[in-house]
Design a protein around this motif. Structure first.
Motif, PDB file in Angstrom:
ATOM      1  N   SER A 214       0.840  -1.215   0.000  1.00 52.01           N
ATOM      2  CA  SER A 214       0.000   0.000   0.000  1.00 52.01           C
ATOM      3  C   SER A 214       0.870   1.258   0.000  1.00 52.01           C
ATOM      4  O   SER A 214       0.387   2.356  -0.232  1.00 52.01           O
ATOM      5  CB  SER A 214      -0.845   0.015   1.270  1.00 52.01           C
ATOM      6  OG  SER A 214       0.041   0.099   2.394  1.00 52.01           O
ATOM      7  N   GLN A 217       4.318   1.826   4.732  1.00 48.71           N
ATOM      8  CA  GLN A 217       5.600   1.811   5.439  1.00 48.71           C
ATOM      9  C   GLN A 217       6.598   2.791   4.823  1.00 48.71           C
ATOM     10  O   GLN A 217       7.265   3.539   5.538  1.00 48.71           O
ATOM     11  CB  GLN A 217       6.192   0.382   5.423  1.00 48.71           C
ATOM     12  CG  GLN A 217       7.478   0.239   6.237  1.00 48.71           C
ATOM     13  CD  GLN A 217       7.277   0.525   7.717  1.00 48.71           C
ATOM     14  OE1 GLN A 217       6.766  -0.306   8.464  1.00 48.71           O
ATOM     15  NE2 GLN A 217       7.635   1.724   8.167  1.00 48.71           N
ATOM     16  N   MET A 272      15.051   1.411   0.887  1.00 46.88           N
ATOM     17  CA  MET A 272      14.187   0.728  -0.095  1.00 46.88           C
ATOM     18  C   MET A 272      13.059  -0.010   0.617  1.00 46.88           C
ATOM     19  O   MET A 272      13.177  -1.188   0.940  1.00 46.88           O
ATOM     20  CB  MET A 272      15.036  -0.268  -0.894  1.00 46.88           C
ATOM     21  CG  MET A 272      15.940   0.341  -1.934  1.00 46.88           C
ATOM     22  SD  MET A 272      15.079   0.888  -3.416  1.00 46.88           S
ATOM     23  CE  MET A 272      14.465  -0.642  -4.062  1.00 46.88           C
ATOM     24  N   ASP A 278      10.154  -8.855  -8.502  1.00 45.22           N
ATOM     25  CA  ASP A 278      11.358  -9.632  -8.870  1.00 45.22           C
ATOM     26  C   ASP A 278      11.235 -10.176 -10.293  1.00 45.22           C
ATOM     27  O   ASP A 278      12.226 -10.476 -10.936  1.00 45.22           O
ATOM     28  CB  ASP A 278      11.512 -10.816  -7.903  1.00 45.22           C
ATOM     29  CG  ASP A 278      11.854 -10.334  -6.499  1.00 45.22           C
ATOM     30  OD1 ASP A 278      11.360 -10.907  -5.522  1.00 45.22           O
ATOM     31  OD2 ASP A 278      12.583  -9.319  -6.413  1.00 45.22           O
ATOM     32  N   THR A 303      13.449  -9.048 -13.131  1.00 48.85           N
ATOM     33  CA  THR A 303      13.576  -7.585 -13.226  1.00 48.85           C
ATOM     34  C   THR A 303      14.968  -7.219 -12.688  1.00 48.85           C
ATOM     35  O   THR A 303      15.610  -8.034 -12.026  1.00 48.85           O
ATOM     36  CB  THR A 303      12.540  -6.906 -12.302  1.00 48.85           C
ATOM     37  OG1 THR A 303      12.809  -7.358 -10.973  1.00 48.85           O
ATOM     38  CG2 THR A 303      11.124  -7.268 -12.704  1.00 48.85           C
ATOM     39  N   GLU A 329       9.310 -11.644   3.950  1.00 52.60           N
ATOM     40  CA  GLU A 329       9.411 -13.108   3.907  1.00 52.60           C
ATOM     41  C   GLU A 329       8.171 -13.761   4.487  1.00 52.60           C
ATOM     42  O   GLU A 329       7.527 -13.198   5.370  1.00 52.60           O
ATOM     43  CB  GLU A 329      10.637 -13.560   4.722  1.00 52.60           C
ATOM     44  CG  GLU A 329      11.951 -12.874   4.342  1.00 52.60           C
ATOM     45  CD  GLU A 329      12.384 -13.190   2.914  1.00 52.60           C
ATOM     46  OE1 GLU A 329      13.191 -12.421   2.371  1.00 52.60           O
ATOM     47  OE2 GLU A 329      11.897 -14.195   2.361  1.00 52.60           O
ATOM     48  N   ALA A 362      -0.022  -3.554   3.662  1.00 46.21           N
ATOM     49  CA  ALA A 362      -1.316  -2.854   3.738  1.00 46.21           C
ATOM     50  C   ALA A 362      -1.791  -2.525   5.156  1.00 46.21           C
ATOM     51  O   ALA A 362      -2.492  -1.535   5.355  1.00 46.21           O
ATOM     52  CB  ALA A 362      -2.406  -3.630   3.014  1.00 46.21           C
ATOM     53  N   LYS A 385       3.528   1.505  11.893  1.00 46.49           N
ATOM     54  CA  LYS A 385       4.540   1.667  10.839  1.00 46.49           C
ATOM     55  C   LYS A 385       5.275   3.010  11.014  1.00 46.49           C
ATOM     56  O   LYS A 385       6.442   3.130  10.631  1.00 46.49           O
ATOM     57  CB  LYS A 385       3.893   1.570   9.452  1.00 46.49           C
ATOM     58  CG  LYS A 385       3.574   0.107   9.108  1.00 46.49           C
ATOM     59  CD  LYS A 385       3.020  -0.101   7.734  1.00 46.49           C
ATOM     60  CE  LYS A 385       2.889  -1.605   7.452  1.00 46.49           C
ATOM     61  NZ  LYS A 385       2.189  -1.895   6.179  1.00 46.49           N
TER      62      LYS A 385
HETATM   63  O1  PMT Z   1       3.702  -0.839   1.615  1.00 44.50           O
HETATM   64  P1  PMT Z   1       3.045  -1.487   2.794  1.00 44.50           P
HETATM   65  O2  PMT Z   1       1.654  -1.964   2.491  1.00 44.50           O
HETATM   66  O3  PMT Z   1       3.127  -0.636   4.027  1.00 44.50           O
HETATM   67  O4  PMT Z   1       3.851  -2.859   3.118  1.00 44.50           O
HETATM   68  C1  PMT Z   1       5.160  -2.701   3.611  1.00 44.50           C
HETATM   69  C2  PMT Z   1       6.073  -3.740   2.943  1.00 44.50           C
HETATM   70  C3  PMT Z   1       5.676  -5.113   3.397  1.00 44.50           C
HETATM   71  C4  PMT Z   1       6.003  -3.594   1.460  1.00 44.50           C
HETATM   72  C5  PMT Z   1       7.510  -3.400   3.434  1.00 44.50           C
HETATM   73  O5  PMT Z   1       7.554  -3.509   4.848  1.00 44.50           O
HETATM   74  C6  PMT Z   1       8.507  -4.341   2.812  1.00 44.50           C
HETATM   75  O6  PMT Z   1       8.762  -5.431   3.282  1.00 44.50           O
HETATM   76  N1  PMT Z   1       9.083  -3.867   1.670  1.00 44.50           N
HETATM   77  C7  PMT Z   1      10.002  -4.679   0.872  1.00 44.50           C
HETATM   78  C8  PMT Z   1       9.222  -5.635   0.032  1.00 44.50           C
HETATM   79  C9  PMT Z   1      10.161  -6.412  -0.865  1.00 44.50           C
HETATM   80  O7  PMT Z   1      10.233  -6.247  -2.044  1.00 44.50           O
HETATM   81  O8  PMT Z   1      10.966  -7.218  -0.125  1.00 44.50           O
HETATM   82  P2  PMT Z   1      11.893  -8.334  -0.857  1.00 44.50           P
HETATM   83  O9  PMT Z   1      12.374  -9.258   0.224  1.00 44.50           O
HETATM   84  O10 PMT Z   1      11.208  -8.931  -2.053  1.00 44.50           O
HETATM   85  O11 PMT Z   1      13.096  -7.401  -1.417  1.00 44.50           O
HETATM   86  C10 PMT Z   1      14.241  -7.203  -0.615  1.00 44.50           C
HETATM   87  C11 PMT Z   1      14.773  -5.801  -0.809  1.00 44.50           C
HETATM   88  O12 PMT Z   1      15.207  -5.647  -2.168  1.00 44.50           O
HETATM   89  C12 PMT Z   1      13.723  -4.712  -0.566  1.00 44.50           C
HETATM   90  O13 PMT Z   1      14.351  -3.614   0.076  1.00 44.50           O
HETATM   91  C13 PMT Z   1      13.291  -4.332  -1.961  1.00 44.50           C
HETATM   92  O14 PMT Z   1      12.908  -2.952  -2.036  1.00 44.50           O
HETATM   93  C14 PMT Z   1      14.555  -4.567  -2.759  1.00 44.50           C
HETATM   94  N2  PMT Z   1      14.313  -4.944  -4.159  1.00 44.50           N
HETATM   95  C15 PMT Z   1      13.366  -5.856  -4.474  1.00 44.50           C
HETATM   96  C16 PMT Z   1      13.168  -6.171  -5.812  1.00 44.50           C
HETATM   97  C17 PMT Z   1      13.965  -5.538  -6.802  1.00 44.50           C
HETATM   98  N3  PMT Z   1      13.793  -5.828  -8.097  1.00 44.50           N
HETATM   99  N4  PMT Z   1      14.919  -4.665  -6.442  1.00 44.50           N
HETATM  100  C18 PMT Z   1      15.122  -4.361  -5.122  1.00 44.50           C
HETATM  101  O15 PMT Z   1      15.988  -3.559  -4.798  1.00 44.50           O
END
Ligand code: PMT
Length: 401
Positions: A214, A217, A272, A278, A303, A329, A362, A385
């Protein structure tokens, strides 16, 4: 701890129909933890009563009857000395003229003249009065002395005219109050880039692959950074949220566009919080896929990993002194987060278990564990948050020292 907690805010309310919105502003300030003392001018009382404000602030509201009361000298002098900020919303042309010329003929202007705190003014007047040279000259004088003028907006006016003179919304005034209170914060002079929201990867001109982010955060982190005095660039995927006042907003849709937007910036910190995709469709259709053509088979491809791209190349690594990521996760939370902390060369990573119903996507709350590059860990209980955001900004400013 909100930037407004325990701050003493003086709210002046003058003679405008927008006075009813001042009650909402008073309520927002009080809910954010401020001690709000309201001073109504006689004309202000014509539109809204002291009782309205007492009900939302839980404190007495003051009027000109108090000017000649036995605590009068205490009122304006003590208010003037103890206030962290004086906001006059709505502020009429008459009060603007008095402030500009040091006239002190009511409790509000007497207090304004005795006040040493920052002054925020939200003008409100009917068509033509705002554009009049006298009003413009008075506002210029106040700006020169450091007053922050918020608005007015274009819009429907009490007279039925439309024009510039409508008081801006309380949320916008609140945003400027936060900026003023935060400008000497721990991140003053620092620049922070925050990403937020769920990217959208096109399937065809109409359909996308996205996620449940959403943006709450990320927007909370942007607000917390602004509250600490930072210059904030918010790179955001589509959300239903209003960006925090003072942030420079860069709107993106896809992970590719988010990468480009991040690489266009250099800042003291990159945080981030965005749920960047991904994977994306390998071949997005040029035209809308038609049902009559059968069920489409969709091949996905990776991506660009934004954090890896930035921390990977030496040139790009210098773009951001501190780099913070998130780990979303649903299993093996800490192992997966630790792996990302290392592979993306982060200073710390915020791990959140998105399978919990009260954390992650969310919802208003989050339950995170912060893993630092030096091996330290910090377990946070379920909290808002905004609270998580303030802790992330606290750590970021510590690492920037
Ligand atoms: O937006 P909200 O509804 O408040 O929800 C918050 C949230 C759950 C989105 C937030 O707390 C959160 O976890 N954000 C990261 C979500 C994510 O993509 O996590 P990941 O484990 O898939 O990615 C790990 C890190 O790599 C993240 O910092 C992400 O921004 C970054 N990333 C991911 C994909 C990509 N192609 N490039 C990146 O840099």
């Amino acid at each position: 701890m909100s930037i407004l907690s325990n701050k003493h805010i003086l709210l002046g309310v003058t003679g405008s129909i927008a006075g009813y919105k001042a009650a909402d502003l008073a309520s927002k300030l009080a809910q954010a933890g401020a001690d709000v003392d309201v001073i109504l001018t006689n004309a202000g009382e014509k539109f809204v009563t002291p009782l309205t404000f007492q009900s939302v602030t839980g404190r007495r509201a003051y009027t000109d009857n108090d000017l000649w009361g036995n605590e009068a000298h205490v009122l304006h002098v003590s208010f003037g000395k103890t206030a962290d900020l004086l906001v006059i919303a709505p502020c009429t042309a008459d009060t603007i003229a008095k402030l500009a010329n040091g006239i002190a003929d009511n409790l509000l202007t007497v207090t304004a003249l005795a006040a040493t705190c920052p002054l925020v003014i939200a003008p409100a007047m009917d068509g033509g009065m705002f554009d009049h040279p006298a009003t413009q000259d008075n506002l210029a004088k106040l700006k020169e002395r450091g007053a922050i003028i918020v608005g007015p907006a274009e819009g429907h006016l009490a007279s039925g005219l439309t024009g510039t003179g409508r008081m801006v919304e309380p949320a916008e005034i609140l945003g400027h109050i936060r900026i003023v209170l935060g400008r000497k914060g721990k991140l003053a002079g620092k620049k922070v880039v925050v990403t937020a929201g769920g990217t959208q990867e096109a399937l065809d001109p109409v359909r996308v692959i996205t996620n449940h982010s959403s943006g709450k955060q990320g927007y909370a982190i942007a607000q917390a950074a602004l509250d600490s005095g930072a210059d904030v660039c918010l790179v955001t995927a589509p959300t239903a949220l209003t960006a925090p006042v003072g942030a420079r907003v860069v709107k993106v849709n896809s992970a590719e566009e988010m990468l480009k937007a991040v690489l266009a910036e250099s800042a003291d910190a990159l945080i981030m919080a965005a749920a960047a995709a991904d994977f994306r469709p390998k071949n997005a259709a040029k035209d809308k896929m038609k049902k009559r053509d059968g069920i489409p088979q969709i091949e996905l491809e990776a991506t660009p990993d934004i954090l890896k791209t930035v921390s990977g190349s030496p040139v790009d690594k210098k773009r951001f002194q501190v780099m913070v990521g998130f780990a979303a996760e649903s299993q093996n939370l800490l192992e997966n987060a630790a792996e990302k902390l290392k592979s993306k060369k982060l200073d710390f990573i915020v791990a959140n278990d998105i399978s919990a119903s009260d954390a992650g996507f969310a919802v208003e709350t989050n339950r995170v564990t912060i893993l630092f590059a030096n091996g330290e860990r910090e377990n946070l209980p379920l909290t808002s948050k905004m609270e998580v955001a303030e802790i992330i900004i606290e750590h970021t400013s510590r690492l920037l020292e």
